[in-house]
Design a protein around this motif. Sequence first.
Motif, PDB file in Angstrom:
ATOM      1  N   VAL A 101       0.843  -1.192   0.000  1.00  0.00           N
ATOM      2  CA  VAL A 101       0.000   0.000   0.000  1.00  0.00           C
ATOM      3  C   VAL A 101       0.880   1.245   0.000  1.00  0.00           C
ATOM      4  N   LYS A 102       1.901   1.255   0.853  1.00  0.00           N
ATOM      5  CA  LYS A 102       2.815   2.405   0.901  1.00  0.00           C
ATOM      6  C   LYS A 102       3.475   2.620  -0.455  1.00  0.00           C
ATOM      7  N   ASP A 103       3.978   1.545  -1.049  1.00  0.00           N
ATOM      8  CA  ASP A 103       4.645   1.650  -2.345  1.00  0.00           C
ATOM      9  C   ASP A 103       3.688   2.172  -3.419  1.00  0.00           C
ATOM     10  N   PHE A 104       2.466   1.666  -3.398  1.00  0.00           N
ATOM     11  CA  PHE A 104       1.448   2.087  -4.366  1.00  0.00           C
ATOM     12  C   PHE A 104       1.198   3.590  -4.249  1.00  0.00           C
ATOM     13  N   ILE A 105       1.001   4.060  -3.033  1.00  0.00           N
ATOM     14  CA  ILE A 105       0.697   5.472  -2.809  1.00  0.00           C
ATOM     15  C   ILE A 105       1.897   6.350  -3.158  1.00  0.00           C
ATOM     16  N   LEU A 106       3.086   5.955  -2.700  1.00  0.00           N
ATOM     17  CA  LEU A 106       4.276   6.750  -2.990  1.00  0.00           C
ATOM     18  C   LEU A 106       4.571   6.798  -4.487  1.00  0.00           C
ATOM     19  N   ASP A 107       4.281   5.709  -5.185  1.00  0.00           N
ATOM     20  CA  ASP A 107       4.458   5.683  -6.636  1.00  0.00           C
ATOM     21  C   ASP A 107       3.504   6.670  -7.312  1.00  0.00           C
ATOM     22  N   ARG A 108       2.269   6.733  -6.821  1.00  0.00           N
ATOM     23  CA  ARG A 108       1.287   7.671  -7.374  1.00  0.00           C
ATOM     24  C   ARG A 108       1.764   9.113  -7.205  1.00  0.00           C
ATOM     25  N   ILE A 109       2.387   9.404  -6.062  1.00  0.00           N
ATOM     26  CA  ILE A 109       2.891  10.753  -5.798  1.00  0.00           C
ATOM     27  C   ILE A 109       4.117  11.036  -6.660  1.00  0.00           C
ATOM     28  N   LYS A 110       5.050  10.053  -6.724  1.00  0.00           N
ATOM     29  CA  LYS A 110       6.294  10.221  -7.506  1.00  0.00           C
ATOM     30  C   LYS A 110       6.008  10.463  -8.984  1.00  0.00           C
ATOM     31  N   THR A 111       5.047   9.728  -9.533  1.00  0.00           N
ATOM     32  CA  THR A 111       4.747   9.862 -10.960  1.00  0.00           C
ATOM     33  C   THR A 111       3.878  11.067 -11.268  1.00  0.00           C
ATOM     34  N   GLY A 112       3.387  11.736 -10.225  1.00  0.00           N
ATOM     35  CA  GLY A 112       2.556  12.916 -10.432  1.00  0.00           C
ATOM     36  C   GLY A 112       1.099  12.604 -10.695  1.00  0.00           C
ATOM     37  N   THR A 113       0.727  11.335 -10.569  1.00  0.00           N
ATOM     38  CA  THR A 113      -0.664  10.945 -10.765  1.00  0.00           C
ATOM     39  C   THR A 113      -1.562  11.578  -9.703  1.00  0.00           C
ATOM     40  N   MET A 114      -1.029  11.668  -8.492  1.00  0.00           N
ATOM     41  CA  MET A 114      -1.761  12.284  -7.385  1.00  0.00           C
ATOM     42  C   MET A 114      -0.805  13.164  -6.583  1.00  0.00           C
ATOM     43  N   THR A 115      -1.368  14.164  -5.937  1.00  0.00           N
ATOM     44  CA  THR A 115      -0.577  14.967  -5.013  1.00  0.00           C
ATOM     45  C   THR A 115      -0.769  14.401  -3.613  1.00  0.00           C
ATOM     46  N   ALA A 116       0.048  14.855  -2.676  1.00  0.00           N
ATOM     47  CA  ALA A 116      -0.099  14.412  -1.291  1.00  0.00           C
ATOM     48  C   ALA A 116      -1.491  14.763  -0.775  1.00  0.00           C
ATOM     49  N   GLY A 117      -1.969  15.934  -1.125  1.00  0.00           N
ATOM     50  CA  GLY A 117      -3.315  16.344  -0.713  1.00  0.00           C
ATOM     51  C   GLY A 117      -4.401  15.438  -1.274  1.00  0.00           C
ATOM     52  N   ASP A 118      -4.225  15.026  -2.544  1.00  0.00           N
ATOM     53  CA  ASP A 118      -5.182  14.102  -3.167  1.00  0.00           C
ATOM     54  C   ASP A 118      -5.227  12.778  -2.413  1.00  0.00           C
ATOM     55  N   VAL A 119      -4.040  12.288  -2.042  1.00  0.00           N
ATOM     56  CA  VAL A 119      -3.943  11.008  -1.325  1.00  0.00           C
ATOM     57  C   VAL A 119      -4.646  11.108   0.026  1.00  0.00           C
ATOM     58  N   VAL A 120      -4.377  12.196   0.746  1.00  0.00           N
ATOM     59  CA  VAL A 120      -4.992  12.395   2.064  1.00  0.00           C
ATOM     60  C   VAL A 120      -6.506  12.445   1.930  1.00  0.00           C
ATOM     61  N   GLU A 121      -6.983  13.169   0.929  1.00  0.00           N
ATOM     62  CA  GLU A 121      -8.435  13.312   0.748  1.00  0.00           C
ATOM     63  C   GLU A 121      -9.097  12.016   0.286  1.00  0.00           C
ATOM     64  N   ARG A 122      -8.499  11.340  -0.693  1.00  0.00           N
ATOM     65  CA  ARG A 122      -9.129  10.150  -1.267  1.00  0.00           C
ATOM     66  C   ARG A 122      -9.047   8.933  -0.353  1.00  0.00           C
ATOM     67  N   TYR A 123      -7.863   8.676   0.225  1.00  0.00           N
ATOM     68  CA  TYR A 123      -7.662   7.458   0.993  1.00  0.00           C
ATOM     69  C   TYR A 123      -7.729   7.663   2.506  1.00  0.00           C
ATOM     70  N   LYS A 124      -7.934   8.911   2.930  1.00  0.00           N
ATOM     71  CA  LYS A 124      -8.090   9.230   4.364  1.00  0.00           C
ATOM     72  C   LYS A 124      -6.876   8.814   5.193  1.00  0.00           C
ATOM     73  N   ILE A 125      -5.698   8.940   4.595  1.00  0.00           N
ATOM     74  CA  ILE A 125      -4.456   8.657   5.316  1.00  0.00           C
ATOM     75  C   ILE A 125      -4.044   9.948   6.016  1.00  0.00           C
ATOM     76  N   PRO A 126      -3.738   9.893   7.291  1.00  0.00           N
ATOM     77  CA  PRO A 126      -3.339  11.119   8.000  1.00  0.00           C
ATOM     78  C   PRO A 126      -2.111  11.767   7.340  1.00  0.00           C
ATOM     79  N   LYS A 127      -2.129  13.107   7.301  1.00  0.00           N
ATOM     80  CA  LYS A 127      -1.020  13.840   6.678  1.00  0.00           C
ATOM     81  C   LYS A 127       0.319  13.473   7.297  1.00  0.00           C
ATOM     82  N   THR A 128       0.363  13.379   8.619  1.00  0.00           N
ATOM     83  CA  THR A 128       1.636  13.080   9.285  1.00  0.00           C
ATOM     84  C   THR A 128       2.172  11.716   8.863  1.00  0.00           C
ATOM     85  N   THR A 129       1.285  10.751   8.730  1.00  0.00           N
ATOM     86  CA  THR A 129       1.688   9.410   8.300  1.00  0.00           C
ATOM     87  C   THR A 129       2.263   9.462   6.888  1.00  0.00           C
ATOM     88  N   LEU A 130       1.564  10.134   5.981  1.00  0.00           N
ATOM     89  CA  LEU A 130       2.006  10.236   4.592  1.00  0.00           C
ATOM     90  C   LEU A 130       3.356  10.940   4.495  1.00  0.00           C
TER      91      LEU A 130
END
Length: 137
Positions: A101-130
């Motif tokens: 899950v971590k790799d999937f999310i970090l890959d989405r951020i690295k490739t520009g598919t999603m921003t950190a804010g998008d990840v927090v909003e869509r998957y409800k992962i706490p900002k500090t954790t991300l």
Amino acid sequence: MNIKNIHIGSLIRTKVEEHQISIERISRFLDRPEDDIEMMYQAKSIDTDVLLKWCKLLKFDFFRFYTGHLILYAPQSRVDNAFRGKGSTILFRKSIYTQEVKDFILDRIKTGTMTAGDVVERYKIPKTTLYKWMKKI
């Protein structure tokens, strides 16, 4: 690996090829004919008892793909982390994120598919954790 659409048969085949286990050994371990093994490689899903045997044979937790899917696509409510059944309450004290899950999310951020804010909003992962995950890469 597509964590949204899991094809367990192809994941099993990949692990079998990595470990170079013969189909004869698999057939004996699962107590199934070789034709059944080949059919399992083609199957999108398989019985949990059989999947558990595959986990033991290949020393790999295939259930983690489903856990990752649940974390990303059916996140717990942050308002009420309790599941209330008939007369019982199960409390979830902490979300557990698998490495996949971590790799999937970090890959989405690295490739520009999603921003950190998008990840927090869509998957409800706490900002500090991300941001802790992002610091480690």
